[in-house]
Design a protein around this motif. Sequence first.
Motif, mmCIF file in Angstrom:
data_model
loop_
_atom_site.group_PDB
_atom_site.id
_atom_site.type_symbol
_atom_site.label_atom_id
_atom_site.label_comp_id
_atom_site.label_asym_id
_atom_site.label_seq_id
_atom_site.Cartn_x
_atom_site.Cartn_y
_atom_site.Cartn_z
ATOM 1 N N ALA A 46 0.904 -1.297 -0.100
ATOM 2 C CA ALA A 46 0.035 0.084 -0.022
ATOM 3 C C ALA A 46 0.870 1.234 -0.011
ATOM 4 N N GLN A 47 1.846 1.094 0.735
ATOM 5 C CA GLN A 47 2.738 2.424 0.826
ATOM 6 C C GLN A 47 3.554 2.469 -0.412
ATOM 7 N N LEU A 48 3.907 1.568 -1.276
ATOM 8 C CA LEU A 48 4.551 1.522 -2.464
ATOM 9 C C LEU A 48 3.617 2.104 -3.621
ATOM 10 N N VAL A 49 2.296 1.642 -3.498
ATOM 11 C CA VAL A 49 1.119 2.167 -4.280
ATOM 12 C C VAL A 49 0.930 3.450 -4.297
ATOM 13 N N SER A 50 1.059 4.143 -2.898
ATOM 14 C CA SER A 50 0.617 5.376 -2.750
ATOM 15 C C SER A 50 1.795 6.367 -3.202
ATOM 16 N N ALA A 51 3.006 6.007 -2.984
ATOM 17 C CA ALA A 51 4.316 6.732 -3.458
ATOM 18 C C ALA A 51 4.336 6.864 -5.010
ATOM 19 N N LEU A 52 4.179 5.563 -5.820
ATOM 20 C CA LEU A 52 4.210 5.611 -7.045
ATOM 21 C C LEU A 52 3.023 6.440 -7.602
ATOM 22 N N ALA A 53 1.750 6.301 -7.197
ATOM 23 C CA ALA A 53 0.465 7.257 -7.554
ATOM 24 C C ALA A 53 1.176 8.792 -7.416
ATOM 25 N N ASP A 54 1.531 9.034 -6.323
ATOM 26 C CA ASP A 54 2.023 10.542 -6.161
ATOM 27 C C ASP A 54 3.038 10.851 -7.261
ATOM 28 N N LEU A 55 4.040 10.163 -7.724
ATOM 29 C CA LEU A 55 4.990 10.389 -8.633
ATOM 30 C C LEU A 55 4.038 10.555 -9.949
ATOM 31 N N LEU A 56 3.094 9.811 -10.514
ATOM 32 C CA LEU A 56 2.539 9.777 -11.441
ATOM 33 C C LEU A 56 1.402 11.147 -11.689
ATOM 34 N N TRP A 57 1.287 11.545 -10.513
ATOM 35 C CA TRP A 57 -0.081 12.368 -10.329
ATOM 36 C C TRP A 57 0.025 13.691 -10.887
ATOM 37 N N GLY A 58 1.279 14.262 -11.227
ATOM 38 C CA GLY A 58 1.352 15.748 -11.362
ATOM 39 C C GLY A 58 0.569 15.983 -12.688
ATOM 40 N N ARG A 59 1.130 15.861 -13.748
ATOM 41 C CA ARG A 59 0.293 16.038 -15.166
ATOM 42 C C ARG A 59 -1.123 15.427 -15.080
ATOM 43 N N LEU A 60 -1.106 13.921 -14.684
ATOM 44 C CA LEU A 60 -2.132 13.462 -15.285
ATOM 45 C C LEU A 60 -3.492 13.952 -14.613
ATOM 46 N N ALA A 61 -3.187 14.390 -13.301
ATOM 47 C CA ALA A 61 -4.332 15.103 -12.481
ATOM 48 C C ALA A 61 -4.842 16.235 -13.310
ATOM 49 N N ASP A 62 -4.259 16.975 -14.041
ATOM 50 C CA ASP A 62 -4.666 17.988 -15.024
ATOM 51 C C ASP A 62 -5.101 17.808 -16.310
ATOM 52 N N ALA A 63 -5.011 16.422 -16.822
ATOM 53 C CA ALA A 63 -5.220 16.060 -18.204
ATOM 54 C C ALA A 63 -6.772 16.010 -18.354
ATOM 55 N N ASP A 64 -7.347 16.315 -19.541
ATOM 56 C CA ASP A 64 -8.842 16.256 -19.664
ATOM 57 C C ASP A 64 -9.086 15.071 -20.215
ATOM 58 N N ASP A 65 -10.329 14.452 -19.544
ATOM 59 C CA ASP A 65 -10.919 13.202 -19.995
ATOM 60 C C ASP A 65 -11.474 13.322 -21.362
ATOM 61 N N ARG A 66 -11.218 12.385 -22.225
ATOM 62 C CA ARG A 66 -11.670 12.131 -23.532
ATOM 63 C C ARG A 66 -13.261 11.533 -23.617
ATOM 64 N N THR A 67 -13.556 11.039 -22.363
ATOM 65 C CA THR A 67 -14.797 10.239 -22.391
ATOM 66 C C THR A 67 -15.827 11.192 -21.590
ATOM 67 N N GLY A 68 -15.337 12.360 -20.794
ATOM 68 C CA GLY A 68 -16.327 13.149 -20.077
ATOM 69 C C GLY A 68 -16.480 12.347 -18.950
ATOM 70 N N GLY A 69 -16.157 11.177 -18.696
ATOM 71 C CA GLY A 69 -16.529 10.551 -17.498
ATOM 72 C C GLY A 69 -15.421 10.590 -16.397
ATOM 73 N N PRO A 70 -15.333 9.785 -15.297
ATOM 74 C CA PRO A 70 -14.243 9.736 -14.498
ATOM 75 C C PRO A 70 -12.781 9.649 -14.814
ATOM 76 N N GLY A 71 -12.662 9.161 -16.093
ATOM 77 C CA GLY A 71 -11.473 8.881 -16.923
ATOM 78 C C GLY A 71 -10.640 7.871 -16.193
ATOM 79 N N PHE A 72 -9.293 7.944 -16.787
ATOM 80 C CA PHE A 72 -8.282 6.873 -16.497
ATOM 81 C C PHE A 72 -7.775 7.173 -15.084
#
Length: 215
Positions: free
Chosen positions: A189-215
């Motif tokens: 769980a700690q590793l998952v959280s740390a890796l998600a933090d690493l990915l979260w920068g630009r991914l958090a701001d990207a627009d959903d193509r489907t208009g739903g909750p997105g990737f």
Amino acid sequence: MDTTHRTEQQRSAEQRRRELLEAADRVVLRDGPQASMNAIAAEAGITKPILYRHFGDKGGLYRALAQRHTDALLGALRAALDAPAERRQRVEATLDTYLAAIEARPQVYRFLMHPAEEAGPPSEQGFDVGRHSAPLLRRMGEELTEVIAERIDLGGNGEALARVWGHGIVGMMHGAGDWWLGERPCSRAQLVSALADLLWGRLADADDRTGGPGF
């Protein structure tokens, strides 16, 4: 030979191949990268020449096992990506699905991703699992690329960026997971959280193509 007879023969051959792969799985679970063709043939109750007849050599058997396990893993990853949840939760679920899979079957993971530390019998020497693992990782990268391209609007250069992200995320999961599985410096769980933090920068701001909750 009529069509019905050919179909029955084909089904019989496919069933036998599945049985041999299941026997190989049992040996890999026990022996990991040291799994030998002799041991797999013995587990299946056949001679090694018959095993070679089905797979050619250890490389052919490896590729069949890799496809079997990669298909299952990709199905689980797609299910995590398609779950009805917010994007951050999907990211974490995807990372956790991969890590849970390698944690549950570490010997299979090591067989697929690492060469044996000692050479096998002469007929198997020269087989380098590491050399064969690259196509497996590329396939996972392309699959994730497709998912990202479908679900996120990355702008004019989106196709190229999706490929960078897809292969980059797979490389990160593989590298971090390999290190974590060997050393266990933290909980999953700690590793998952740390890796998600690493990915979260630009991914958090990207627009959903489907208009739903997105990737």
